[in-house]
Design an enzyme around this catalytic site. Sequence first.
Site, PDB file in Angstrom:
ATOM      1  N   GLU A  59      47.440  27.711  36.178  1.00  0.00           N
ATOM      2  CA  GLU A  59      46.667  26.683  35.412  1.00  0.00           C
ATOM      3  C   GLU A  59      46.872  27.242  33.835  1.00  0.00           C
ATOM      4  O   GLU A  59      46.483  27.911  32.736  1.00  0.00           O
ATOM      5  CB  GLU A  59      45.120  27.006  34.962  1.00  0.00           C
ATOM      6  CG  GLU A  59      44.933  26.607  36.803  1.00  0.00           C
ATOM      7  CD  GLU A  59      42.970  26.908  36.558  1.00  0.00           C
ATOM      8  OE1 GLU A  59      42.722  25.985  37.942  1.00  0.00           O
ATOM      9  OE2 GLU A  59      42.794  27.171  36.362  1.00  0.00           O
ATOM     10  N   ARG A 115      34.785  38.186  28.035  1.00  0.00           N
ATOM     11  CA  ARG A 115      34.142  36.949  27.481  1.00  0.00           C
ATOM     12  C   ARG A 115      33.009  36.719  28.525  1.00  0.00           C
ATOM     13  O   ARG A 115      32.254  36.226  28.374  1.00  0.00           O
ATOM     14  CB  ARG A 115      35.008  35.778  26.983  1.00  0.00           C
ATOM     15  CG  ARG A 115      35.784  35.645  28.309  1.00  0.00           C
ATOM     16  CD  ARG A 115      35.104  33.899  28.752  1.00  0.00           C
ATOM     17  NE  ARG A 115      36.290  33.572  29.257  1.00  0.00           N
ATOM     18  CZ  ARG A 115      35.732  32.347  30.825  1.00  0.00           C
ATOM     19  NH1 ARG A 115      35.220  33.001  31.284  1.00  0.00           N
ATOM     20  NH2 ARG A 115      36.483  31.865  31.094  1.00  0.00           N
ATOM     21  N   ALA A 142      35.629  43.664  39.675  1.00  0.00           N
ATOM     22  CA  ALA A 142      36.007  43.993  38.184  1.00  0.00           C
ATOM     23  C   ALA A 142      35.109  43.432  37.529  1.00  0.00           C
ATOM     24  O   ALA A 142      34.782  43.982  35.750  1.00  0.00           O
ATOM     25  CB  ALA A 142      37.420  43.598  38.067  1.00  0.00           C
ATOM     26  N   GLN A 143      34.227  42.865  37.569  1.00  0.00           N
ATOM     27  CA  GLN A 143      32.928  41.662  36.291  1.00  0.00           C
ATOM     28  C   GLN A 143      31.897  43.222  36.523  1.00  0.00           C
ATOM     29  O   GLN A 143      31.140  42.723  35.525  1.00  0.00           O
ATOM     30  CB  GLN A 143      32.599  40.773  36.707  1.00  0.00           C
ATOM     31  CG  GLN A 143      33.515  39.283  36.212  1.00  0.00           C
ATOM     32  CD  GLN A 143      32.553  39.888  35.066  1.00  0.00           C
ATOM     33  OE1 GLN A 143      31.521  39.666  34.640  1.00  0.00           O
ATOM     34  NE2 GLN A 143      34.013  40.126  34.102  1.00  0.00           N
ATOM     35  N   ASP A 164      26.955  46.308  47.280  1.00  0.00           N
ATOM     36  CA  ASP A 164      28.465  45.512  47.318  1.00  0.00           C
ATOM     37  C   ASP A 164      28.617  45.831  49.121  1.00  0.00           C
ATOM     38  O   ASP A 164      28.001  46.756  49.301  1.00  0.00           O
ATOM     39  CB  ASP A 164      29.707  46.112  46.485  1.00  0.00           C
ATOM     40  CG  ASP A 164      30.817  45.556  46.860  1.00  0.00           C
ATOM     41  OD1 ASP A 164      31.356  44.962  46.091  1.00  0.00           O
ATOM     42  OD2 ASP A 164      31.815  46.015  48.211  1.00  0.00           O
ATOM     43  N   THR A 208      31.164  37.595  43.778  1.00  0.00           N
ATOM     44  CA  THR A 208      31.677  38.188  44.782  1.00  0.00           C
ATOM     45  C   THR A 208      32.635  37.693  44.601  1.00  0.00           C
ATOM     46  O   THR A 208      32.994  36.481  43.761  1.00  0.00           O
ATOM     47  CB  THR A 208      30.944  37.829  46.211  1.00  0.00           C
ATOM     48  OG1 THR A 208      30.745  37.015  45.870  1.00  0.00           O
ATOM     49  CG2 THR A 208      29.565  38.005  46.374  1.00  0.00           C
ATOM     50  N   GLY A 233      31.285  32.540  42.020  1.00  0.00           N
ATOM     51  CA  GLY A 233      31.930  30.084  42.704  1.00  0.00           C
ATOM     52  C   GLY A 233      31.942  29.982  41.413  1.00  0.00           C
ATOM     53  O   GLY A 233      31.542  28.947  40.207  1.00  0.00           O
ATOM     54  N   ASP A 234      33.465  29.916  41.408  1.00  0.00           N
ATOM     55  CA  ASP A 234      34.972  28.949  40.182  1.00  0.00           C
ATOM     56  C   ASP A 234      35.463  27.915  40.421  1.00  0.00           C
ATOM     57  O   ASP A 234      36.101  27.905  40.008  1.00  0.00           O
ATOM     58  CB  ASP A 234      34.931  29.917  39.769  1.00  0.00           C
ATOM     59  CG  ASP A 234      35.489  30.862  40.273  1.00  0.00           C
ATOM     60  OD1 ASP A 234      35.295  30.962  40.788  1.00  0.00           O
ATOM     61  OD2 ASP A 234      36.159  31.755  39.400  1.00  0.00           O
ATOM     62  N   LYS A 238      34.336  27.282  46.565  1.00  0.00           N
ATOM     63  CA  LYS A 238      34.139  28.485  46.222  1.00  0.00           C
ATOM     64  C   LYS A 238      33.025  29.211  45.524  1.00  0.00           C
ATOM     65  O   LYS A 238      32.727  28.472  44.386  1.00  0.00           O
ATOM     66  CB  LYS A 238      35.056  29.418  45.552  1.00  0.00           C
ATOM     67  CG  LYS A 238      35.334  31.166  45.570  1.00  0.00           C
ATOM     68  CD  LYS A 238      35.657  31.855  44.568  1.00  0.00           C
ATOM     69  CE  LYS A 238      36.196  32.731  44.532  1.00  0.00           C
ATOM     70  NZ  LYS A 238      34.465  33.361  43.898  1.00  0.00           N
ATOM     71  N   VAL A 302      31.778  28.881  35.469  1.00  0.00           N
ATOM     72  CA  VAL A 302      32.642  29.120  36.014  1.00  0.00           C
ATOM     73  C   VAL A 302      33.637  29.613  35.185  1.00  0.00           C
ATOM     74  O   VAL A 302      35.100  29.602  35.598  1.00  0.00           O
ATOM     75  CB  VAL A 302      32.989  27.194  36.294  1.00  0.00           C
ATOM     76  CG1 VAL A 302      32.139  27.400  37.679  1.00  0.00           C
ATOM     77  CG2 VAL A 302      33.095  26.401  35.231  1.00  0.00           C
TER      78      VAL A 302
END
Lengths: 367, 367
Positions: A59, A115, A142-143, A164, A208, A233-234, A238, A302
């Site tokens: 994208e 960000r 990773a977040q 997790d 997740t 969810g993005d 998902k 998102v």
Amino acid sequence: MDRMVSYIGFAEIQTLLRRIGTARFIAELAKEIEADYRRWSDFQHSPRLASHSATGVIELMPATDGKLFSFKYVNGHPANTASGLLTVTAFGVLAEVCTGYPLLVAEMTVATALRTAAMSALAATYMARSDSRSMAMIGCGAQAEFQAIAFHTLCGIRELRVRDIDPGSMAKVERNLRSVPDLVDLRIVRAETTAAACDGADVITTATADKRNAFILTPSMVRQGMHLNAIGGDCPGKTELDPNILLLPTARIVVEYERQARIEGEIQRLPAGHPVHEFTDVVSGAVTGREHPDEITIFDSVGFALEDHSALRYLLRLLREEGAGTRTIDLVPALRDPRDLFGEVLGEAEVGRQAAVQPPLCATTSS
Amino acid sequence: MDRMVSYIGFAEIQTLLRRIGTARFIAELAKEIEADYRRWSDFQHSPRLASHSATGVIELMPATDGKLFSFKYVNGHPANTASGLLTVTAFGVLAEVCTGYPLLVAEMTVATALRTAAMSALAATYMARSDSRSMAMIGCGAQAEFQAIAFHTLCGIRELRVRDIDPGSMAKVERNLRSVPDLVDLRIVRAETTAAACDGADVITTATADKRNAFILTPSMVRQGMHLNAIGGDCPGKTELDPNILLLPTARIVVEYERQARIEGEIQRLPAGHPVHEFTDVVSGAVTGREHPDEITIFDSVGFALEDHSALRYLLRLLREEGAGTRTIDLVPALRDPRDLFGEVLGEAEVGRQAAVQPPLCATTSS
């Protein structure tokens, strides 16, 4: 005339973060994002340009406020992890609108994580109860650490209840966070189940990697007064929340950009007319982030191009403030005579020399 | 695992061009472009994404063949020259579709000049009379020398009749071309008027910077059997040919991509239904580039994302073949554990090291 483009690679973002600290970076970036949401109407909100393939998506996400133009390149390839590669990588470019010249090329794999965390915590400052102290962290990928630091710094979170399906990931988060001096007062609890993680939490962050319309959170895990920060969810197909949570009569949903969230967010599972608020209206005070302490507030995030724009501008500002050690690349030729491209490429012209970061040409760009 | 991105800046393109020569570069690139037009249907032809402002335009031009994804960033800012900057600068990125990872970041200000010249001469090999030896070069800006070399190399042009309203620009072109050893057999004539330049020419290339619907060429300058290579008209409101030339009964018009040419090309001044051919059909043999020696063939070129895609792939191939001296940038982090972004950014992980150019991960990408 030298017009070198600033460059921030992985090495430079490491240096910047180690020098100023992740907490300060996130706090300052959150202020930039907040300021940009406040002047939402200054931005052209272009749709992202997506190129789909069998293995993933690439994208381009452009944004401009009329002074600066930015775009982010971002891919999403779930199978990459099998080859030790990242599912999502990103880089971005910031350019000045008045000349069209690029100012900065920057890695954004790390910057996007920063960000995203800044945006999450910023939204929570408007939406979570101000006495929130405990956050459930569902998903330790990773977040997770970035979210923990953001909520600790901006929202006063002092307990992190991690969950997790992979115990190793929970251990990783705990190990990493223990190594951050700023977080000495953060209590970390590993939970056996998602329900146990949520039990007693004021905020629930879902991050997740589940690649379907999942039910990570169900209504029984959600209490009155909670704030849900739903960031995993993005994209279409998902999601992480049982839609019944979104439909709870006390639920209040805020999104970044309604048009995009209806397609990519948790609300893709709701009827098109279901009421949501846009974050710009929350920031401006047109609507409140939370009406009363018992409400369940849901930030259905998102990721939006404006946040990347804020991040790139903040990175360029950091480069200029920090000064030394910045790297430039000769992505645009500096010609003595613009008509003589051939002579300067093939001749002996002294072009393309390395130079320090420069102010933009246009007075309007130097904000 | 190192996954460095190759980088070609202005210094690297200078080195490449000086090493292999501009003529060989253009000839090899023309072959790549020809091969790509032959497999036109393999490509997704997305519209370009344009962001307009008071001073100019910034565009993102994506293209993909399902194996490689590319985009070019290009700006157009006419007032830039007043500050010694280029009106048009560009850079591009090539990525592999299977992983979404970028492979190459490259300057394209020079590369666009090269691909434009390669495209022009390639089209002329199908459209100009094979006994064409003399070319009028109307407009002696940044494109002129590249066009001269391309037509000398690919089409056997041995006389160049240059014309520009600025005598200094004509002198510049002559001086630059005289310094190219390959061009010893190229006769250069400076013309007093555009009509004089065209008189006796077999090919006319128009590459002026006129920013309106201009009449650089009028019907009286055009003879039967000529080939017109119209490259300077490339956006709405910017054309070079008197529309009456296009309407001549013996005129045969070929464009790169009809949908784009109707908006940006010379044919924007014609009725929407006026017949034109697409270059892919000429390359495939579905239609001929020239029907008979007396026809006036017109290549109405605006520049197309596929050509940039070919150029980026060719540049990456050159890097790999030339090997040594290539530069890489750490635009994408190389993580030992993709889930542990935080630990590798803030920890002591050995990431972001410089590495040699690598083959792509996907077998399908190595063409």
